[in-house]
Design a protein around this motif. Sequence first.
Motif, PDB file in Angstrom:
ATOM      1  N   ALA A 190      46.618  58.536  47.002  1.00 51.69           N
ATOM      2  CA  ALA A 190      46.299  57.747  48.180  1.00 51.69           C
ATOM      3  C   ALA A 190      43.848  58.132  48.398  1.00 51.69           C
ATOM      4  CB  ALA A 190      46.362  58.647  49.976  1.00 51.69           C
ATOM      5  N   THR A 191      44.177  59.515  48.015  1.00 50.07           N
ATOM      6  CA  THR A 191      42.955  60.392  48.239  1.00 50.07           C
ATOM      7  C   THR A 191      41.912  59.922  47.530  1.00 50.07           C
ATOM      8  OG1 THR A 191      43.266  62.016  47.781  1.00 50.07           O
ATOM      9  CG2 THR A 191      43.016  62.065  49.779  1.00 50.07           C
ATOM     10  N   LYS A 192      41.970  59.319  46.375  1.00 49.96           N
ATOM     11  CA  LYS A 192      41.308  58.776  44.618  1.00 49.96           C
ATOM     12  C   LYS A 192      40.058  58.177  45.569  1.00 49.96           C
ATOM     13  CE  LYS A 192      40.980  56.480  40.935  1.00 49.96           C
ATOM     14  NZ  LYS A 192      41.727  55.700  39.207  1.00 49.96           N
ATOM     15  N   ARG A 193      38.871  58.259  45.209  1.00 53.01           N
ATOM     16  CA  ARG A 193      37.983  57.635  44.996  1.00 53.01           C
ATOM     17  C   ARG A 193      36.945  56.873  44.168  1.00 53.01           C
ATOM     18  NH1 ARG A 193      32.736  61.776  45.104  1.00 53.01           N
ATOM     19  NH2 ARG A 193      32.279  60.944  43.231  1.00 53.01           N
ATOM     20  N   TYR A 194      37.131  55.835  44.078  1.00 52.94           N
ATOM     21  CA  TYR A 194      36.940  54.905  42.926  1.00 52.94           C
ATOM     22  C   TYR A 194      35.875  54.949  42.741  1.00 52.94           C
ATOM     23  CZ  TYR A 194      41.259  53.321  42.327  1.00 52.94           C
ATOM     24  OH  TYR A 194      42.824  52.752  42.663  1.00 52.94           O
ATOM     25  N   GLY A 195      34.632  54.135  41.243  1.00 52.73           N
ATOM     26  CA  GLY A 195      33.954  54.281  40.841  1.00 52.73           C
ATOM     27  C   GLY A 195      33.261  52.739  41.817  1.00 52.73           C
ATOM     28  N   THR A 196      33.560  51.866  41.299  1.00 53.64           N
ATOM     29  CA  THR A 196      33.295  50.711  42.674  1.00 53.64           C
ATOM     30  C   THR A 196      34.521  49.893  43.398  1.00 53.64           C
ATOM     31  OG1 THR A 196      31.511  48.736  42.246  1.00 53.64           O
ATOM     32  CG2 THR A 196      33.606  49.164  40.569  1.00 53.64           C
ATOM     33  N   TYR A 197      33.634  48.294  43.833  1.00 57.84           N
ATOM     34  CA  TYR A 197      34.785  47.868  44.743  1.00 57.84           C
ATOM     35  C   TYR A 197      33.935  46.365  44.429  1.00 57.84           C
ATOM     36  CZ  TYR A 197      37.098  45.680  49.024  1.00 57.84           C
ATOM     37  OH  TYR A 197      38.220  44.953  49.365  1.00 57.84           O
ATOM     38  N   PHE A 198      35.313  45.398  44.530  1.00 63.82           N
ATOM     39  CA  PHE A 198      34.546  43.900  43.637  1.00 63.82           C
ATOM     40  C   PHE A 198      35.782  43.254  45.303  1.00 63.82           C
ATOM     41  CE2 PHE A 198      34.066  45.424  39.297  1.00 63.82           C
ATOM     42  CZ  PHE A 198      32.428  45.276  39.489  1.00 63.82           C
ATOM     43  N   HIS A 199      34.498  42.637  45.377  1.00 64.73           N
ATOM     44  CA  HIS A 199      34.726  42.209  46.990  1.00 64.73           C
ATOM     45  C   HIS A 199      35.950  40.529  46.819  1.00 64.73           C
ATOM     46  CE1 HIS A 199      36.594  41.903  51.044  1.00 64.73           C
ATOM     47  NE2 HIS A 199      35.732  41.255  51.649  1.00 64.73           N
ATOM     48  N   GLY A 200      37.115  40.499  45.694  1.00 63.69           N
ATOM     49  CA  GLY A 200      36.571  38.955  45.118  1.00 63.69           C
ATOM     50  C   GLY A 200      36.913  38.958  43.687  1.00 63.69           C
ATOM     51  N   PRO A 201      37.460  38.067  43.474  1.00 64.29           N
ATOM     52  CA  PRO A 201      37.940  36.517  44.388  1.00 64.29           C
ATOM     53  C   PRO A 201      38.682  36.611  46.126  1.00 64.29           C
ATOM     54  CG  PRO A 201      38.794  36.161  42.447  1.00 64.29           C
ATOM     55  CD  PRO A 201      38.596  37.615  41.912  1.00 64.29           C
ATOM     56  N   GLN A 202      38.822  35.594  46.664  1.00 65.31           N
ATOM     57  CA  GLN A 202      39.746  35.922  47.353  1.00 65.31           C
ATOM     58  C   GLN A 202      39.951  34.290  48.219  1.00 65.31           C
ATOM     59  OE1 GLN A 202      39.550  38.188  50.924  1.00 65.31           O
ATOM     60  NE2 GLN A 202      38.214  39.541  50.001  1.00 65.31           N
ATOM     61  N   ALA A 203      41.125  33.768  47.729  1.00 64.98           N
ATOM     62  CA  ALA A 203      41.730  32.518  48.004  1.00 64.98           C
ATOM     63  C   ALA A 203      40.454  31.060  47.968  1.00 64.98           C
ATOM     64  CB  ALA A 203      41.991  32.369  49.845  1.00 64.98           C
ATOM     65  N   GLY A 204      38.983  31.245  46.766  1.00 66.46           N
ATOM     66  CA  GLY A 204      38.531  30.545  46.717  1.00 66.46           C
ATOM     67  C   GLY A 204      37.059  30.902  46.948  1.00 66.46           C
ATOM     68  N   GLY A 205      37.444  31.893  47.517  1.00 63.35           N
ATOM     69  CA  GLY A 205      35.516  32.461  48.229  1.00 63.35           C
ATOM     70  C   GLY A 205      35.547  33.822  47.654  1.00 63.35           C
ATOM     71  N   TRP A 206      34.180  34.112  47.681  1.00 64.94           N
ATOM     72  CA  TRP A 206      33.682  35.391  46.950  1.00 64.94           C
ATOM     73  C   TRP A 206      34.060  35.221  45.134  1.00 64.94           C
ATOM     74  CZ3 TRP A 206      31.092  38.519  49.624  1.00 64.94           C
ATOM     75  CH2 TRP A 206      31.200  38.696  51.038  1.00 64.94           C
ATOM     76  N   MET A 207      33.315  33.608  45.148  1.00 67.84           N
ATOM     77  CA  MET A 207      33.743  33.767  43.576  1.00 67.84           C
ATOM     78  C   MET A 207      32.669  34.160  42.832  1.00 67.84           C
ATOM     79  SD  MET A 207      36.617  32.075  43.598  1.00 67.84           S
ATOM     80  CE  MET A 207      36.105  31.306  41.581  1.00 67.84           C
ATOM     81  N   GLU A 208      31.606  35.327  43.867  1.00 65.05           N
ATOM     82  CA  GLU A 208      30.451  35.594  43.132  1.00 65.05           C
ATOM     83  C   GLU A 208      31.224  36.615  41.674  1.00 65.05           C
ATOM     84  OE1 GLU A 208      28.511  33.755  46.222  1.00 65.05           O
ATOM     85  OE2 GLU A 208      30.759  35.415  45.965  1.00 65.05           O
ATOM     86  N   PHE A 209      32.291  37.483  42.167  1.00 67.51           N
ATOM     87  CA  PHE A 209      32.969  38.243  41.907  1.00 67.51           C
ATOM     88  C   PHE A 209      33.235  38.076  40.089  1.00 67.51           C
ATOM     89  CE2 PHE A 209      32.825  39.766  45.700  1.00 67.51           C
ATOM     90  CZ  PHE A 209      31.578  41.557  45.426  1.00 67.51           C
TER      91      PHE A 209
END
Length: 465
Positions: free
Chosen positions: A206-225
């Motif tokens: 639960a306390t893990k720190r990730y190197g990065t976060y990608f905020h998509g895709p989501q339901a056809g949105g945030w398709m840049e990812f």
Amino acid sequence: MKKRRLLTGAITSVLMISLLSACGGSNNGNKEAVAPETNTPTTSNETAENVNLRLYTYGTEEAYNWSNTLKAYEDATPGVTIELIQLSDKGDTQEAFKKLDLEAASGAEIDVLMFSDPAGYAQRVALGMAEPLDDYITKDGYKVEEDYKVDTRLDGKVYALPGKFNPWYVLLNKNHLDEAGLAVPTDWTWDEYADYAKKLTKGEGATKRYGTYFHGPQAGGWMEFLKLKMENQPQDADFLKADGSSNLDNPTFKETLELRVRMEMEDQSSVPYSDMISQKLAYRTQFFNESASMLTIGSWMNTEIGGTEKVPLNFNIAVAPFPKNNSEDPTGLTPVTTDYVAVGANSKHKEESYKFIRWYTTEGQLVQGKNIPAWSQVKSEQVEEIIDTILSGTKNPEKVDKKSLVDTLIVSKASAIVPPSSYQNEVYKAVNDEYEKLILGTQDIDTTVKNSQERVNQIIESNKK
């Protein structure tokens, strides 16, 4: 009357379509920007008296500084007032689009309207909600592709002028970089990005720190990812080509899928997609709470990276350019978001509305002081001054490595924009569906590419006239 009924019916039929989001937002900055010297035509003071223009927008006061911006125009244009209709209190573009569609379907008079993404813009132009601007532009004597950094043409016509110029970049937790002995990148590849993410990942559970976060895709949105290795190419930077055919046979699409699988499932350096969906994670929280060390996002975040009342900043931030695929590729090619500002097709004040959007997308952007404008008259040497104005509205601008931010913005440039199709949302949703099967472990990469190609080709065929 028949035309109005047809338009109303068409708009009503798409009220529930989910649209792409490109939400930014933050604090006001009160420092006034200085307009560059230019021969660009400005708004005339000679205008009809007592004209009230209704501006429909998803933009909040925090993100768009409407009070000062609209007052500046009204002061310069006697007899014209701007009535601001804010469609979402929190700047949610999906909520705003649904309300805008309802307003249009009810026959409300809309003088000026804003679209947040190419697909939403193209779809509503196809429904007849926006007035062509070509005659006004010809009369003013400029060319959109020369006066602006974003070409907004659809089927050879201009229906909107672009406001902000928000290239994508990478935000970095400078404290985490220093801890790992990593330099702030000024020119890097996606392989190097993945290597940084792996080295920045720390801890477990639960306390893990990730190197990065990608905020998509989501339901056809945030398709840049899902276009990470497509978007930094000079041409063909989207799922569809300019001629409307599928671009999913482009090797960069498969390479993007391979990158996402590698980082999440093999290196485990990226926040799991299942967590993003099930926990409804927010990219601001992931980065500012230091749950992720890097965030690839649009530069609408300029107004927030110095910290705000809602999202305080407790570490130092640096900025790096959007990564490229190969070391020999040009630096700085990146997806770019903008506001598409249009004149309503049913406006009774089209001339006055056009004059307002021409001002708003040029000198008005400097008055607003929230973003780098898409107006090409803003020169590279002015970017630092604009950034000073933007950061002055944040809580801790001293924690931002301003040089890395300015250098990144100066080097950033848009790929050739592919004119969006009216069915682009269908394409995005289909590709999103197939990606979920991949990242959740129910199909492999080759099957994902094959199924995506087949579904997109079916969408293209069904929409041919």
